[in-house]
Scaffold this active site. Structure first.
Site, short mmCIF file in Angstrom:
data_model
loop_
_atom_site.label_atom_id
_atom_site.label_comp_id
_atom_site.label_asym_id
_atom_site.label_seq_id
_atom_site.Cartn_x
_atom_site.Cartn_y
_atom_site.Cartn_z
N GLU A 77 0.87 -1.18 0.00
CA GLU A 77 0.00 0.00 0.00
C GLU A 77 0.90 1.22 0.00
OE1 GLU A 77 -2.68 0.44 3.21
OE2 GLU A 77 -3.37 -1.64 3.16
N ASP A 85 -5.14 9.42 9.97
CA ASP A 85 -3.80 8.89 10.20
C ASP A 85 -3.31 9.25 11.60
OD1 ASP A 85 -3.51 7.80 7.63
OD2 ASP A 85 -2.96 9.75 6.81
#
Length: 261
Positions: A49, A60
């Site tokens: 990824e 995040d």
């Protein structure tokens, strides 16, 4: 183009399952991010990824936020993502998916993004903030270009939302093991087991668990019930503190969790 589904199925046939590794493009530099991604594959990561740095990374954790902010400060541009995919797929056979917030794709142009990703050899997109109900344009573009489309499911997802994620996904469904932002944790949430079971009941092509996995033991634990284990923050931290060699070494250690004893 090599998509994720066949690799995940093969790794479940020959091992405990697949190891999926996340790194942001452009961190610490574009060249080093490419070298680090190649090192992950050389040390046992089955699917990559690549995260596209974004100015508002609300999902995040601090490790990935710091890395992406550095990449942006260094001059990251979206086209660098396609360049990184091309350079990595020229050197490895691993499927490479882009993980991105949806706004950069819209700004770039959905069809143009799909075409450029496919031309670079990319496998598809993971879109954490795009729900299937609003993904018609992307689903059509992915269908046209043969790209994987990976949607997220969480322990709090309703049965109806899980069915929509399963129906819309191709390659695998990203099972979020804990609520909140990304980041390495000492324990993988037990809610992941129930979530994967629900995804399986809904007919998911494969279920891969992410958020919080940082050790080989956790990889092995997840692969007792899931098709893939996704590691992000731990690999980014290794790259930040020890460079490409440290990221490769951690990948090799994590890959131990995929092996059948």
């Amino acid at each position: 183009m090599r998509t994720a589904g066949p690799v995940i199925r093969r790794r479940n046939d020959e091992a405990n399952g697949a190891l999926i590794g996340y790194l942001p493009v452009g961190f610490p530099t574009l060249d080093e991010s490419v070298e680090a991604a190649v090192a992950l594959v050389e040390n046992g990561v089955d699917v990559l990824e690549l995260g596209l740095p974004y100015s508002d990374p609300v999902m995040d954790g601090p490790v990935i936020q710091a890395a992406t902010q550095q990449a942006l400060a260094n001059g990251f541009r979206l086209t660098h993502g396609f360049e990184a995919v091309r350079r990595i797929t020229e050197r490895t056979d691993a499927p490479v998916l882009i993980m991105t917030y949806w706004n950069p794709v819209v700004q770039y142009g959905v069809d143009r993004f799909a075409d450029d990703l496919a031309a670079a050899g990319g496998a598809g997109l993971i879109t954490p903030d795009l729900i299937p109900d609003e993904a018609g344009e992307w689903i059509a573009a992915a269908e046209r270009t043969g790209l994987d489309r990976v949607f997220l499911a969480a322990p709090t997802s309703s049965d109806a939302r899980i069915r929509r994620a399963v129906d819309a996904s191709r390659g695998f469904v990203y099972a979020v093991s804990t609520m909140g932002i990304t980041g390495a944790r000492t324990d993988v949430d037990q809610a992941a087991r129930q979530l994967v079971a629900r995804l399986s009941d809904a007919g998911a092509p494969a279920s891969c668990v992410g958020l919080g996995i940082s050790t080989a033991a956790q990889v092995a634990e997840v692969l007792e019930y899931a098709d893939g284990a996704i590691v992000g923050s731990a690999l980014v931290n290794a790259l930040a503190t020890g460079g490409v060699p440290a990221a490769g070494a951690l990948a090799a250690e994590l890959a131990r969790g995929t092996r059948r004893e």
